[in-house]
Design a protein around this motif. Sequence first.
Motif, PDB file in Angstrom:
ATOM      1  N   LEU A   1       0.812  -1.215   0.000  1.00  0.00           N
ATOM      2  CA  LEU A   1       0.000   0.000   0.000  1.00  0.00           C
ATOM      3  C   LEU A   1       0.851   1.273   0.000  1.00  0.00           C
ATOM      4  N   ASP A   2       2.067   1.176   0.544  1.00  0.00           N
ATOM      5  CA  ASP A   2       2.969   2.326   0.630  1.00  0.00           C
ATOM      6  C   ASP A   2       4.404   1.839   0.430  1.00  0.00           C
ATOM      7  N   PRO A   3       5.026   2.158  -0.702  1.00  0.00           N
ATOM      8  CA  PRO A   3       6.368   1.647  -0.990  1.00  0.00           C
ATOM      9  C   PRO A   3       7.437   2.093   0.013  1.00  0.00           C
ATOM     10  N   ARG A   4       7.182   3.122   0.808  1.00  0.00           N
ATOM     11  CA  ARG A   4       8.152   3.563   1.816  1.00  0.00           C
ATOM     12  C   ARG A   4       8.320   2.536   2.928  1.00  0.00           C
ATOM     13  N   CYS A   5       7.401   1.595   3.023  1.00  0.00           N
ATOM     14  CA  CYS A   5       7.438   0.579   4.070  1.00  0.00           C
ATOM     15  C   CYS A   5       8.454  -0.528   3.779  1.00  0.00           C
ATOM     16  N   ALA A   6       8.883  -0.656   2.542  1.00  0.00           N
ATOM     17  CA  ALA A   6       9.836  -1.712   2.165  1.00  0.00           C
ATOM     18  C   ALA A   6      11.231  -1.392   2.703  1.00  0.00           C
ATOM     19  N   ASP A   7      12.128  -2.369   2.606  1.00  0.00           N
ATOM     20  CA  ASP A   7      13.535  -2.135   2.960  1.00  0.00           C
ATOM     21  C   ASP A   7      14.280  -1.638   1.744  1.00  0.00           C
ATOM     22  N   PRO A   8      15.150  -0.649   1.868  1.00  0.00           N
ATOM     23  CA  PRO A   8      15.451   0.086   3.088  1.00  0.00           C
ATOM     24  C   PRO A   8      14.259   0.955   3.490  1.00  0.00           C
ATOM     25  N   PHE A   9      13.963   0.948   4.789  1.00  0.00           N
ATOM     26  CA  PHE A   9      12.764   1.589   5.330  1.00  0.00           C
ATOM     27  C   PHE A   9      12.924   3.099   5.386  1.00  0.00           C
ATOM     28  N   ASP A  10      11.940   3.814   4.855  1.00  0.00           N
ATOM     29  CA  ASP A  10      11.935   5.277   4.878  1.00  0.00           C
ATOM     30  C   ASP A  10      10.860   5.740   5.854  1.00  0.00           C
ATOM     31  N   ASN A  11      11.246   6.001   7.097  1.00  0.00           N
ATOM     32  CA  ASN A  11      10.269   6.419   8.094  1.00  0.00           C
ATOM     33  C   ASN A  11      10.203   7.932   8.270  1.00  0.00           C
ATOM     34  N   THR A  12      10.830   8.685   7.394  1.00  0.00           N
ATOM     35  CA  THR A  12      10.890  10.138   7.565  1.00  0.00           C
ATOM     36  C   THR A  12       9.529  10.807   7.399  1.00  0.00           C
ATOM     37  N   SER A  13       8.622  10.189   6.668  1.00  0.00           N
ATOM     38  CA  SER A  13       7.311  10.821   6.477  1.00  0.00           C
ATOM     39  C   SER A  13       6.163   9.947   6.978  1.00  0.00           C
ATOM     40  N   LEU A  14       6.474   8.901   7.714  1.00  0.00           N
ATOM     41  CA  LEU A  14       5.435   8.051   8.301  1.00  0.00           C
ATOM     42  C   LEU A  14       5.392   8.280   9.808  1.00  0.00           C
ATOM     43  N   PRO A  15       4.198   8.411  10.378  1.00  0.00           N
ATOM     44  CA  PRO A  15       4.126   8.589  11.834  1.00  0.00           C
ATOM     45  C   PRO A  15       4.306   7.259  12.561  1.00  0.00           C
ATOM     46  N   ILE A  16       4.940   7.316  13.728  1.00  0.00           N
ATOM     47  CA  ILE A  16       5.050   6.119  14.561  1.00  0.00           C
ATOM     48  C   ILE A  16       3.735   5.992  15.334  1.00  0.00           C
ATOM     49  N   THR A  17       3.329   4.766  15.639  1.00  0.00           N
ATOM     50  CA  THR A  17       2.018   4.523  16.224  1.00  0.00           C
ATOM     51  C   THR A  17       2.134   4.019  17.657  1.00  0.00           C
ATOM     52  N   ASP A  18       1.307   4.588  18.546  1.00  0.00           N
ATOM     53  CA  ASP A  18       1.211   4.109  19.917  1.00  0.00           C
ATOM     54  C   ASP A  18       0.344   2.852  19.901  1.00  0.00           C
ATOM     55  N   CYS A  19       0.931   1.709  20.192  1.00  0.00           N
ATOM     56  CA  CYS A  19       0.222   0.425  20.079  1.00  0.00           C
ATOM     57  C   CYS A  19      -0.880   0.254  21.123  1.00  0.00           C
ATOM     58  N   SER A  20      -0.876   1.051  22.180  1.00  0.00           N
ATOM     59  CA  SER A  20      -1.888   0.890  23.227  1.00  0.00           C
ATOM     60  C   SER A  20      -3.293   1.252  22.738  1.00  0.00           C
ATOM     61  N   VAL A  21      -3.399   1.935  21.612  1.00  0.00           N
ATOM     62  CA  VAL A  21      -4.721   2.316  21.101  1.00  0.00           C
ATOM     63  C   VAL A  21      -5.352   1.218  20.249  1.00  0.00           C
ATOM     64  N   TYR A  22      -4.645   0.135  19.996  1.00  0.00           N
ATOM     65  CA  TYR A  22      -5.164  -0.944  19.161  1.00  0.00           C
ATOM     66  C   TYR A  22      -5.547  -2.155  19.994  1.00  0.00           C
ATOM     67  N   SER A  23      -6.616  -2.806  19.565  1.00  0.00           N
ATOM     68  CA  SER A  23      -7.043  -4.048  20.202  1.00  0.00           C
ATOM     69  C   SER A  23      -7.767  -4.896  19.163  1.00  0.00           C
ATOM     70  N   PHE A  24      -7.969  -6.152  19.504  1.00  0.00           N
ATOM     71  CA  PHE A  24      -8.688  -7.070  18.636  1.00  0.00           C
ATOM     72  C   PHE A  24      -9.875  -7.646  19.407  1.00  0.00           C
ATOM     73  N   GLU A  25     -11.014  -7.802  18.749  1.00  0.00           N
ATOM     74  CA  GLU A  25     -12.185  -8.385  19.411  1.00  0.00           C
ATOM     75  C   GLU A  25     -11.906  -9.806  19.885  1.00  0.00           C
ATOM     76  N   HIS A  26     -11.141 -10.564  19.111  1.00  0.00           N
ATOM     77  CA  HIS A  26     -10.881 -11.954  19.469  1.00  0.00           C
ATOM     78  C   HIS A  26      -9.770 -12.109  20.518  1.00  0.00           C
ATOM     79  N   LEU A  27      -9.155 -10.984  20.924  1.00  0.00           N
ATOM     80  CA  LEU A  27      -8.158 -10.992  22.000  1.00  0.00           C
ATOM     81  C   LEU A  27      -8.540  -9.936  23.045  1.00  0.00           C
ATOM     82  N   PRO A  28      -9.678 -10.109  23.742  1.00  0.00           N
ATOM     83  CA  PRO A  28     -10.146  -9.076  24.670  1.00  0.00           C
ATOM     84  C   PRO A  28      -9.168  -8.827  25.814  1.00  0.00           C
ATOM     85  N   GLY A  29      -8.909  -7.558  26.085  1.00  0.00           N
ATOM     86  CA  GLY A  29      -8.037  -7.168  27.185  1.00  0.00           C
ATOM     87  C   GLY A  29      -6.554  -7.343  26.924  1.00  0.00           C
TER      88      GLY A  29
END
Length: 159
Positions: A36-64
Motif C-alpha cells: 500500500l505504501d512503498p516507503r514501508c519496504a527495505d530500506p525503510f523510509d520512516n521520515t514521512s510516516l508517523p510512529i504509532t502508539d500500540c496501546s490504542v489498538y485491540s482485537f475483538e478476538h483478544l479481549p483485554g
Amino acid sequence: MLRIREIILSVTVLFVVVFLTIQVSAIKCWRCRSDLDPRCADPFDNTSLPITDCSVYSFEHLPGMKATMCRKMRQKVYGQWRYIRSCAFLGSPGEGTGDESYCLMRTGTFDVFVETCTCNSKDGCNSATSVYRNLPKLLFLLSVIFVLTHYIFTERVCI
C-alpha cells in the motif's frame, strides 16, 4: 552501618522496579504495508510516516490483550516482496529465543516465503533490516546492581 545498607538496598530495589516498569509500558511501532505504501519496504523510509502508539489498538478476538512488541514481516508471494510492520500482541522477542536478531522463517508451496521478526527493545524497533538489541541499557543496569551490591556487603562503607 546497617542504616546505610538499608538505604542502598532500597535505592537498588527502586531502580530495578522503575527499570522494569519502563520496559513494560506501551510500545510505539511502525505500522505500514509495502503493497500500500512503498516507503514501508527495505530500506525503510520512516521520515514521512508517523510512529504509532500500540496501546490504542485491540482485537475483538483478544479481549483485554495489549500489544507489547513490534513486528516486521517480510513476505515473498509469487515472486513479489511485501513488508508489513505492525504492533504485536502474541509471541515473544526473537520469536521465543530472546534474541531480537533472530527471525522466524517459513516457506510454503507455490513460491511463498515468510520471515517474521519481533522486538520490544525500544520504540520503533521494527524499522531496521536487522533488529537492534538494547545491550547497553542492560549492561548499565547490571553494572549499577554490581556496584551497589558490593557496597552493601563490604564492611568498608564510609560516610
